[in-house]
Design a protein around this motif. Structure first.
Motif, mmCIF file in Angstrom:
data_model
loop_
_atom_site.group_PDB
_atom_site.id
_atom_site.type_symbol
_atom_site.label_atom_id
_atom_site.label_comp_id
_atom_site.label_asym_id
_atom_site.label_seq_id
_atom_site.Cartn_x
_atom_site.Cartn_y
_atom_site.Cartn_z
ATOM 1 N N GLU A 56 7.588 3.568 59.830
ATOM 2 C CA GLU A 56 8.809 4.192 60.352
ATOM 3 C C GLU A 56 8.955 4.012 61.861
ATOM 4 O OE1 GLU A 56 5.534 7.120 60.590
ATOM 5 O OE2 GLU A 56 6.247 5.804 58.996
ATOM 6 N N LYS A 57 7.854 3.714 62.559
ATOM 7 C CA LYS A 57 7.925 3.515 64.016
ATOM 8 C C LYS A 57 8.794 2.316 64.368
ATOM 9 C CE LYS A 57 3.578 5.791 64.897
ATOM 10 N NZ LYS A 57 2.150 5.657 65.050
ATOM 11 N N SER A 58 8.978 1.406 63.415
ATOM 12 C CA SER A 58 9.836 0.234 63.654
ATOM 13 C C SER A 58 11.305 0.626 63.822
ATOM 14 C CB SER A 58 9.716 -0.740 62.488
ATOM 15 O OG SER A 58 8.387 -1.153 62.338
ATOM 16 N N PHE A 59 11.671 1.828 63.357
ATOM 17 C CA PHE A 59 13.065 2.275 63.446
ATOM 18 C C PHE A 59 13.351 3.059 64.726
ATOM 19 C CE2 PHE A 59 13.072 2.678 58.509
ATOM 20 C CZ PHE A 59 13.069 1.308 58.388
ATOM 21 N N GLN A 60 12.412 3.062 65.666
ATOM 22 C CA GLN A 60 12.543 3.902 66.854
ATOM 23 C C GLN A 60 13.406 3.312 67.965
ATOM 24 O OE1 GLN A 60 11.408 7.088 67.142
ATOM 25 N NE2 GLN A 60 10.868 6.876 64.993
ATOM 26 N N GLY A 61 13.992 2.145 67.755
ATOM 27 C CA GLY A 61 14.792 1.513 68.803
ATOM 28 C C GLY A 61 16.064 2.275 69.115
ATOM 29 N N PRO A 62 16.788 1.820 70.149
ATOM 30 C CA PRO A 62 18.018 2.505 70.540
ATOM 31 C C PRO A 62 19.041 2.585 69.401
ATOM 32 C CG PRO A 62 17.394 0.903 72.211
ATOM 33 C CD PRO A 62 16.472 0.714 71.042
ATOM 34 N N LEU A 63 19.274 1.480 68.694
ATOM 35 C CA LEU A 63 20.179 1.513 67.551
ATOM 36 C C LEU A 63 19.624 0.607 66.461
ATOM 37 C CD1 LEU A 63 22.828 2.656 66.401
ATOM 38 C CD2 LEU A 63 23.956 0.580 67.202
ATOM 39 N N THR A 64 19.473 1.171 65.276
ATOM 40 C CA THR A 64 18.905 0.448 64.146
ATOM 41 C C THR A 64 19.852 0.544 62.961
ATOM 42 O OG1 THR A 64 16.665 0.997 64.869
ATOM 43 C CG2 THR A 64 16.921 0.324 62.590
ATOM 44 N N ALA A 65 20.099 -0.586 62.326
ATOM 45 C CA ALA A 65 20.873 -0.612 61.078
ATOM 46 C C ALA A 65 19.908 -0.902 59.938
ATOM 47 C CB ALA A 65 21.958 -1.684 61.138
ATOM 48 N N ILE A 66 19.977 -0.094 58.877
ATOM 49 C CA ILE A 66 19.132 -0.296 57.704
ATOM 50 C C ILE A 66 20.046 -0.546 56.508
ATOM 51 C CG2 ILE A 66 17.426 0.731 56.163
ATOM 52 C CD1 ILE A 66 16.608 2.581 58.412
ATOM 53 N N PHE A 67 19.701 -1.592 55.762
ATOM 54 C CA PHE A 67 20.453 -1.874 54.543
ATOM 55 C C PHE A 67 19.471 -2.072 53.401
ATOM 56 C CE2 PHE A 67 22.502 -4.831 51.531
ATOM 57 C CZ PHE A 67 23.569 -4.028 51.158
ATOM 58 N N PHE A 68 19.606 -1.265 52.347
ATOM 59 C CA PHE A 68 18.794 -1.395 51.144
ATOM 60 C C PHE A 68 19.523 -2.317 50.173
ATOM 61 C CE2 PHE A 68 17.208 2.515 52.950
ATOM 62 C CZ PHE A 68 15.863 2.549 52.597
#
Length: 195
Positions: A56-68
């Motif tokens: 989950e630390k990979s999602f710590q950036g300023p803006l992250t888009a996640i697509f499942f």
């Protein structure tokens, strides 16, 4: 005198309207805050396309888009990822550095790190791929409010019916979601608003 009476009546009606509407507006805002709080993600340990651990630390950036999604998806997944690829292309260098896109496979039985790597290589810009243990993927997707189910064909092959919104995170916290039905201009506009 009639004007003064009319203004008084209109003012009274406006106050009554506010008195009635204020609880409704506050209730809607509270529900939105509850929804945002319910999409909190979870801790996880999966694999990226290089078979390296990713958390989950990979999602710590300023803006992250996640697509499942999944690589065998015939339409929604490639179109959504293509739109995200074009968004990255249209961002200036400064915004580009502040924006990351992650594709998380909801079909880890078929989507090995190498399969996802080959799939994502068809896009021009960097999209990070994630796969791993099916149960861990299920728990992660559920923690972000993403639902999925396998739809089997008579020959035993299957597709996956799944939630297909783009989730936006700021420093790992859910801030918004974009429907896959949105056109490229609206997706770009929404993402730029957060950068």
């Amino acid at each position: 005198m009639k004007l003064k009476t009319s203004i008084t009546i209109l003012g009274g009606c406006f106050l009554i309207f506010l008195f009635i509407m204020l609880p409704i507006v506050l209730s809607i805002q509270e529900k939105k805050e509850d929804i945002v709080a319910s999409y909190s993600g979870s801790t996880f340990n999966l694999k990226d396309v290089n078979n390296e651990p990713i958390t989950e630390k990979s999602f710590q950036g300023p803006l992250t888009a996640i697509f499942f999604g999944f690589t065998n998806c015939p339409d929604v997944c490639p179109l959504t990822l293509s739109n995200l690829d074009q968004v990255i292309e249209k961002l200036d260098d400064n915004d580009n550095k502040k924006f990351k896109v992650f594709f998380i496979s909801i079909d880890p039985e078929r989507d090995s790190p190498q399969v996802i790597k080959d799939y994502l290589d068809s896009f021009k810009n960097k999209i990070y791929g994630i796969t791993g243990d099916p149960q861990k993927i299920f728990l992660l997707s559920k923690s972000w409010g993403v639902l999925s189910e396998k739809i089997f064909n008579e020959d035993g092959s299957y597709l996956i019916n799944h939630s297909s919104s783009i989730l936006l995170l700021d420093k790992g916290k859910y801030i918004d979601r974009i429907s896959h039905h949105e056109n490229l201009d609206n997706i770009l506009k929404t993402i730029k608003n957060y950068l």
